[in-house]
Scaffold this motif. Structure first.
Motif, PDB file in Angstrom:
ATOM      1  N   ARG A 276       8.110   0.708   3.270  1.00 36.89           N
ATOM      2  CA  ARG A 276       7.291   0.581   4.483  1.00 36.89           C
ATOM      3  C   ARG A 276       7.814  -0.585   5.316  1.00 36.89           C
ATOM      4  O   ARG A 276       7.869  -1.710   4.819  1.00 36.89           O
ATOM      5  CB  ARG A 276       5.838   0.300   4.131  1.00 36.89           C
ATOM      6  CG  ARG A 276       5.232   1.279   3.127  1.00 36.89           C
ATOM      7  CD  ARG A 276       4.325   2.264   3.806  1.00 36.89           C
ATOM      8  NE  ARG A 276       3.948   3.315   2.880  1.00 36.89           N
ATOM      9  CZ  ARG A 276       2.697   3.738   2.691  1.00 36.89           C
ATOM     10  NH1 ARG A 276       1.720   3.195   3.376  1.00 36.89           N
ATOM     11  NH2 ARG A 276       2.452   4.720   1.858  1.00 36.89           N
TER      12      ARG A 276
ATOM     13  N   GLU B  49       6.610  -2.667   7.142  1.00 40.86           N
ATOM     14  CA  GLU B  49       5.451  -3.455   7.584  1.00 40.86           C
ATOM     15  C   GLU B  49       5.977  -4.637   8.396  1.00 40.86           C
ATOM     16  O   GLU B  49       6.855  -5.361   7.956  1.00 40.86           O
ATOM     17  CB  GLU B  49       4.683  -4.015   6.377  1.00 40.86           C
ATOM     18  CG  GLU B  49       4.244  -2.990   5.362  1.00 40.86           C
ATOM     19  CD  GLU B  49       2.905  -2.363   5.687  1.00 40.86           C
ATOM     20  OE1 GLU B  49       2.349  -2.685   6.758  1.00 40.86           O
ATOM     21  OE2 GLU B  49       2.440  -1.553   4.875  1.00 40.86           O
TER      22      GLU B  49
ATOM     23  N   HIS C 269       4.384  -7.420   9.333  1.00 42.21           N
ATOM     24  CA  HIS C 269       3.868  -8.767   9.072  1.00 42.21           C
ATOM     25  C   HIS C 269       4.049  -9.159   7.623  1.00 42.21           C
ATOM     26  O   HIS C 269       4.162  -8.321   6.749  1.00 42.21           O
ATOM     27  CB  HIS C 269       2.382  -8.847   9.433  1.00 42.21           C
ATOM     28  CG  HIS C 269       2.094  -8.338  10.793  1.00 42.21           C
ATOM     29  ND1 HIS C 269       2.287  -9.092  11.916  1.00 42.21           N
ATOM     30  CD2 HIS C 269       1.668  -7.126  11.212  1.00 42.21           C
ATOM     31  CE1 HIS C 269       1.986  -8.374  12.979  1.00 42.21           C
ATOM     32  NE2 HIS C 269       1.609  -7.174  12.581  1.00 42.21           N
TER      33      HIS C 269
ATOM     34  N   ARG D 102      -0.490  -9.175   0.478  1.00 45.04           N
ATOM     35  CA  ARG D 102      -0.734  -7.918  -0.233  1.00 45.04           C
ATOM     36  C   ARG D 102       0.093  -6.745   0.276  1.00 45.04           C
ATOM     37  O   ARG D 102      -0.177  -5.593  -0.050  1.00 45.04           O
ATOM     38  CB  ARG D 102      -2.230  -7.581  -0.210  1.00 45.04           C
ATOM     39  CG  ARG D 102      -2.757  -7.362   1.166  1.00 45.04           C
ATOM     40  CD  ARG D 102      -4.279  -7.305   1.154  1.00 45.04           C
ATOM     41  NE  ARG D 102      -4.758  -7.213   2.516  1.00 45.04           N
ATOM     42  CZ  ARG D 102      -4.955  -6.073   3.150  1.00 45.04           C
ATOM     43  NH1 ARG D 102      -4.751  -4.939   2.557  1.00 45.04           N
ATOM     44  NH2 ARG D 102      -5.379  -6.084   4.398  1.00 45.04           N
ATOM     45  N   HIS D 103       1.100  -7.023   1.102  1.00 48.63           N
ATOM     46  CA  HIS D 103       2.006  -5.966   1.555  1.00 48.63           C
ATOM     47  C   HIS D 103       3.434  -6.288   1.143  1.00 48.63           C
ATOM     48  O   HIS D 103       3.878  -7.420   1.277  1.00 48.63           O
ATOM     49  CB  HIS D 103       1.971  -5.825   3.074  1.00 48.63           C
ATOM     50  CG  HIS D 103       0.732  -5.165   3.577  1.00 48.63           C
ATOM     51  ND1 HIS D 103      -0.404  -5.877   3.877  1.00 48.63           N
ATOM     52  CD2 HIS D 103       0.437  -3.863   3.809  1.00 48.63           C
ATOM     53  CE1 HIS D 103      -1.352  -5.024   4.287  1.00 48.63           C
ATOM     54  NE2 HIS D 103      -0.861  -3.806   4.250  1.00 48.63           N
TER      55      HIS D 103
ATOM     56  N   ASP E   6     -11.548   1.616  11.984  1.00 51.90           N
ATOM     57  CA  ASP E   6     -10.938   1.413  10.661  1.00 51.90           C
ATOM     58  C   ASP E   6     -11.526   0.103  10.109  1.00 51.90           C
ATOM     59  O   ASP E   6     -12.069  -0.704  10.879  1.00 51.90           O
ATOM     60  CB  ASP E   6      -9.412   1.322  10.785  1.00 51.90           C
ATOM     61  CG  ASP E   6      -8.722   1.790   9.500  1.00 51.90           C
ATOM     62  OD1 ASP E   6      -9.397   1.864   8.452  1.00 51.90           O
ATOM     63  OD2 ASP E   6      -7.513   2.070   9.546  1.00 51.90           O
TER      64      ASP E   6
ATOM     65  N   GLU F 201     -13.358  -5.254   4.833  1.00 49.00           N
ATOM     66  CA  GLU F 201     -13.165  -4.854   3.426  1.00 49.00           C
ATOM     67  C   GLU F 201     -13.659  -5.959   2.492  1.00 49.00           C
ATOM     68  O   GLU F 201     -14.278  -5.680   1.462  1.00 49.00           O
ATOM     69  CB  GLU F 201     -11.673  -4.621   3.136  1.00 49.00           C
ATOM     70  CG  GLU F 201     -11.107  -3.349   3.714  1.00 49.00           C
ATOM     71  CD  GLU F 201      -9.611  -3.166   3.391  1.00 49.00           C
ATOM     72  OE1 GLU F 201      -9.069  -2.150   3.837  1.00 49.00           O
ATOM     73  OE2 GLU F 201      -8.997  -4.028   2.723  1.00 49.00           O
TER      74      GLU F 201
ATOM     75  N   ARG G 270      -0.551  -3.631  -6.278  1.00 50.39           N
ATOM     76  CA  ARG G 270      -1.936  -4.034  -5.969  1.00 50.39           C
ATOM     77  C   ARG G 270      -2.813  -3.907  -7.203  1.00 50.39           C
ATOM     78  O   ARG G 270      -3.721  -4.716  -7.422  1.00 50.39           O
ATOM     79  CB  ARG G 270      -2.491  -3.193  -4.833  1.00 50.39           C
ATOM     80  CG  ARG G 270      -1.822  -3.549  -3.524  1.00 50.39           C
ATOM     81  CD  ARG G 270      -2.650  -3.075  -2.383  1.00 50.39           C
ATOM     82  NE  ARG G 270      -1.957  -3.358  -1.141  1.00 50.39           N
ATOM     83  CZ  ARG G 270      -2.373  -2.938   0.040  1.00 50.39           C
ATOM     84  NH1 ARG G 270      -3.470  -2.210   0.131  1.00 50.39           N
ATOM     85  NH2 ARG G 270      -1.702  -3.244   1.120  1.00 50.39           N
TER      86      ARG G 270
END
Ligand code: ATP
Ligand code: AMO
Length: 434
Positions: A211, A213, A215, A219-220, A305, A311, A408
């Motif tokens: 991915r 991503e 940023h 957690r990514h 979202d 969350e 995760r």
């Protein structure tokens, strides 16, 4: 090294050759101790200066920390030694010397920042707690595989170089494939569906996803391990049952087999296998509960979202693992099926840990015409996905599945602050090597 004995197997009365790294040297004057470390633990090597050959004493005490040595000698009981036994050396060989200037301290006495640790992973992994993470990772993947087999699933491997993305165009890594544009796969989504539609029916895959991503977050990752399930004749409720079973199997395996590792990580006392069924909370209820916490600056409305603070607010409110079900159709991907009695509502679900999302899944749209409509609604060209859609013309059963983020799962299970700690060689915006 056939004649080598693991330190953990050295018993009083044995003549052994142990081999490993110099963990520590303590010179008390007349007597000195070298602690040798291998994959099974540590053992004390005793040097009584007056009684031993000078060359042997010198060889043992001049060697730098983290050098690899091989020591032969007799094992004796010694209650004051860290493991209750010690070796009196008869010979010592320096197999591979270490530069005395170490970039980080594997004894753990001096903290190193994560970036230094990742740049020097070999040294970092010499620490008990770090090694424990990867022993547990290996055990968790084993447990997950066993549990999938109990669920009658077949393990599959799907391509990582692909022609189209599925999880949003901006997160794709493009590559050149013999002069043509291709991508690193973001998810085995379409392939696992194609196999669930065959006689194989129930499949799982543990493999990398890529991915792009933008940023840097804790957690990514740009390369993560996805634990995927897909089952024919399953609906979203069945897929949730499987996801819950898989997550619990990971916790159970850790509790059963990794007590020492939890101890090394300092979390043995608080570690708990989640009990009871994970609550299944609808999206509608979720936004109401989040709004009621008063934690957000702006109230959520239907169709939003869930942001990270949203969350987190819900995670605190629920206090354990839970599902969010019945998401608005418009924010779920084209392959997720809507509820038959309400097209605004999808069968998509997420499985959440109080800290973050672990899983996305749902029942799939298996009807050919509806699938094509879904592509068009999402602004995707169905022609590009013909390799996938055409198989929906030849008897595609209803099916459902999910993707679980492996890192995760580990990060939440082991209370790690940063997802990078759960990967040997993480890939992020700044990190392409080692
Ligand atoms: P996925 O992207 O696969 O759905 P996720 O955990 O990234 O899984 P999202 O629903 O995309 O979940 O994101 C949840 C929230 O996390 C987003 O609303 C956003 O606030 C935050 N977020 C997601 N991706 C990023 C990112 N790359 N950088 C910063 N924040 C992010
Ligand atoms: P999704 O995009 O939500 O769904 O991904 C599934 C799970 O994979 C993990 N994950 C990540 N972990 C670390 N770094 C990342 N960049 C990252 N991206 C995703 C998360 C997430 O919940 N095809 C669907 C799954 C399905 O419906 O079967 C999918 O990929 O834990």
């Amino acid at each position: 090294m056939q004649d080598r004995t693991y330190t953990a197997d050295a018993e009083p009365g044995d003549e052994v050759t142990v081999a490993g790294w110099v963990h520590e040297i303590r010179d008390l004057g007349g007597i000195a101790f070298l602690i040798l470390r291998d994959t099974t633990g540590k053992i004390q090597i005793k040097f009584e200066k007056e009684e031993m050959d000078d060359d042997l004493v010198e060889a043992g005490l001049d060697v730098s920390r983290e050098s690899v040595i091989k020591v032969s000698g007799g094992v004796e009981e010694e209650p004051r030694a860290p493991t209750g036994v010690e070796v009196t050396p008869e010979s010592l060989e320096v197999v591979a010397p270490a530069d005395p200037e170490l970039p980080l301290d594997p004894s753990g006495k001096v903290d190193a920042d994560l970036s230094t640790r990742l740049d020097n992973r070999t040294l970092d992994l010499r620490k008990d707690d770090v090694q424990s993470i990867f022993e547990i990772r290996s055990g968790v993947l084993n447990a997950v595989r066993d549990q999938f087999r109990e669920f009658d699933c077949t393990e599959i491997n799907t391509p990582k170089i692909v022609a189209t993305g599925t999880e949003g165009g901006t997160e794709l890594f493009p590559i050149t494939y013999f002069g043509e544009e291709a991508f690193m796969n973001q998810s085995p989504q379409l392939f696992k569906q194609l196999i669930a539609g065959s006689n194989v029916e129930r499949v799982f895959e543990i493999g990398p996803i890529f991915r792009a991503e933008e940023h840097n977050t804790p957690r990514h990752l740009n390369e993560a391990t996805s634990i995927d399930f897909e089952g024919a004749f399953c609906d979203h409720e069945d897929a949730m049952d499987v996801a819950e079973g898989i997550v619990k199997s990971a916790y159970e395996a850790v509790e059963e087999n990794f007590g020492d590792e939890l101890e090394a990580l300092g979390i043995a006392d608080e570690f708990e296998v989640p009990e009871g069924d994970f609550p299944r909370i609808s999206y509608e209820e979720a936004i109401e509960r989040i709004n009621a916490t008063g934690e957000l600056d702006e109230q959520l409305v239907w169709g939003d979202d869930l942001s990270t603070p949203a969350e987190e607010a819900l995670g605190q409110d629920v206090g354990g693992h839970y599902f969010i079900t019945d998401w608005p159709s418009e924010i779920k991907p084209f392959y997720i099926k809507d509820h038959d009695d309400d097209p605004e509502l999808s069968t998509g679900f997420d499985l959440m840990h109080p800290r973050m999302e672990l899983v996305s899944g749902g029942q799939r749209e298996h009807r050919h015409e509806k699938l094509i409509e879904g592509f068009e609604q999402q602004g995707l060209d169905p022609d590009q996905f013909e390799y996938y859609t055409k198989m929906f013309k030849y008897g595609m059963p209803p099916h459902a599945g999910f993707g679980l983020g492996g890192e995760r799962l580990l990060m939440t299970l082991l209370e790690l602050d940063n997802i990078r700690e759960a990967v040997l060689f993480p890939r992020d915006r700044q990190r392409l090597s080692p």
